[in-house]
Design an enzyme around this catalytic site. Structure first.
Site, PDB file in Angstrom:
ATOM      1  N   LYS A 152       0.840  -1.210   0.000  1.00 45.32           N
ATOM      2  CA  LYS A 152       0.000   0.000   0.000  1.00 45.32           C
ATOM      3  C   LYS A 152       0.875   1.260   0.000  1.00 45.32           C
ATOM      4  O   LYS A 152       0.646   2.185  -0.787  1.00 45.32           O
ATOM      5  CB  LYS A 152      -0.922   0.000   1.218  1.00 45.32           C
ATOM      6  CG  LYS A 152      -1.969   1.094   1.176  1.00 45.32           C
ATOM      7  CD  LYS A 152      -2.806   1.098   2.437  1.00 45.32           C
ATOM      8  CE  LYS A 152      -2.337   2.206   3.320  1.00 45.32           C
ATOM      9  NZ  LYS A 152      -3.054   2.411   4.538  1.00 45.32           N
ATOM     10  N   ASP A 199      -6.866   1.242   1.035  1.00 43.18           N
ATOM     11  CA  ASP A 199      -6.941   1.332   2.500  1.00 43.18           C
ATOM     12  C   ASP A 199      -8.349   0.938   2.933  1.00 43.18           C
ATOM     13  O   ASP A 199      -9.152   0.452   2.125  1.00 43.18           O
ATOM     14  CB  ASP A 199      -6.567   2.748   2.973  1.00 43.18           C
ATOM     15  CG  ASP A 199      -7.602   3.791   2.554  1.00 43.18           C
ATOM     16  OD1 ASP A 199      -8.548   3.466   1.796  1.00 43.18           O
ATOM     17  OD2 ASP A 199      -7.490   4.945   3.005  1.00 43.18           O
TER      18      ASP A 199
END
Length: 214
Positions: free
Chosen positions: A124, A142
Site C-alpha cells: 500500500k 486502504d
C-alpha cells in the site's frame, strides 16, 4: 459482497468525481519523495492529521535519509511519539534511511519491488508513493477504498488485494491515475463506516449499497 457495476456506470461515477475534484491530492504533508515515503509509513494505523502534526517540525530538520540518520532513533521518537506504534515505526524509518544511503545513494527507488524491500514499506505504501510522486496509476487500497469498493459495487473484493485488482481491471484507464484518491476522499468524507451520508452523496443513484441512509 456487492455485484460489480458495469463499465458505463463506472464511467459516470468517475466522471462525477472528476467534475467535483479534477485534481484530487493526498492529505499527507511532505517536501520531497523521501519525506512522502516516511509520512506514508508513519500513517499506518494512524490518521493523516496526526501524522502531519508530528512531521511538520521533523521534516524541517530531517528531509533526507542522511539527515534522518544524523537525528537518530531517539531524536526521531521525540518527534513522532504522538503517533501509534511510534517505537517500531522509528526503528523502521532509521533502518530504511540506512538502506537508502548505503544501497541507493540516498535516493528513493521508483520500482514497486525496490520500495517494498524497504523496512516499514508494504504494498500500500509503495503504491501511494508510485502514484503521488511518479504519477503511476497504482491503487493503494486502504480501509476507505475497501469499504467504498464493496458497498457501492465500484470494486468489490474479499480482501485488499482483490479490491486493488478490481479497481485496476474495471475502472476506465483515463480515471486510473486519480481513482484511489477519489475513492479515499469519498470514503473519508461521505461513505463513512458507521453513518454514510447517502442523502448528499454524489453517486447515490448509481451505488448498489442496499442500506442507504436517505
Amino acid at each position: 459482497m456487492a455485484k460489480q457495476l458495469d463499465y458505463h456506470t463506472l464511467r459516470e461515477i468517475f466522471t462525477r468525481f472528476r467534475d467535483r475534484e479534477p485534481e484530487p491530492k493526498g492529505e499527507l504533508e511532505h517536501v520531497n519523495v523521501y519525506t512522502l515515503v516516511v509520512a506514508v509509513a508513519l500513517s499506518a494505523q494512524a490518521t493523516d492529521v496526526g501524522v502531519n502534526k508530528a512531521t511538520r517540525a521533523l521534516f524541517q530538520i530531517a528531509d533526507t535519509p542522511q539527515k534522518m540518520l544524523d537525528l537518530g532513533e531517539d531524536g526521531l521518537i521525540e518527534h513522532i511519539k504522538t503517533i501509534g506504534l511510534y517505537r517500531q515505526k522509528a526503528k523502521n524509518v532509521i533502518k530504511m534511511s540506512r538502506i537508502l544511503v548505503d544501497d541507493y545513494n540516498g535516493e528513493v527507488p521508483n520500482s514497486r519491488a525496490a520500495l517494498q524491500s524497504l523496512p516499514g514499506v508494504g504494498r500500500k505504501t509503495a503504491n501511494v508513493v508510485l502514484n503521488m510522486w511518479w504519477q503511476q496509476p497504482a491503487q493503494a487500497v486502504d480501509t476507505h477504498i475497501f469499504r467504498v469498493g464493496n458497498r457501492s459495487g465500484i470494486a468489490p473484493g474479499k480482501d485488499v488485494d482483490a479490491v486493488e485488482r478490481s479497481v485496476e481491471d474495471h475502472v476506465p484507464a483515463d480515471f486510473q491515475l486519480h481513482a484511489h484518491h477519489w475513492l479515499i476522499l469519498h470514503g473519508r468524507y461521505h461513505c463513512k463506516a458507521r453513518k454514510p451520508l447517502c442523502g448528499t452523496c454524489l453517486i447515490r443513484d448509481l451505488c448498489l449499497f442496499e442500506d442507504k441512509n436517505l
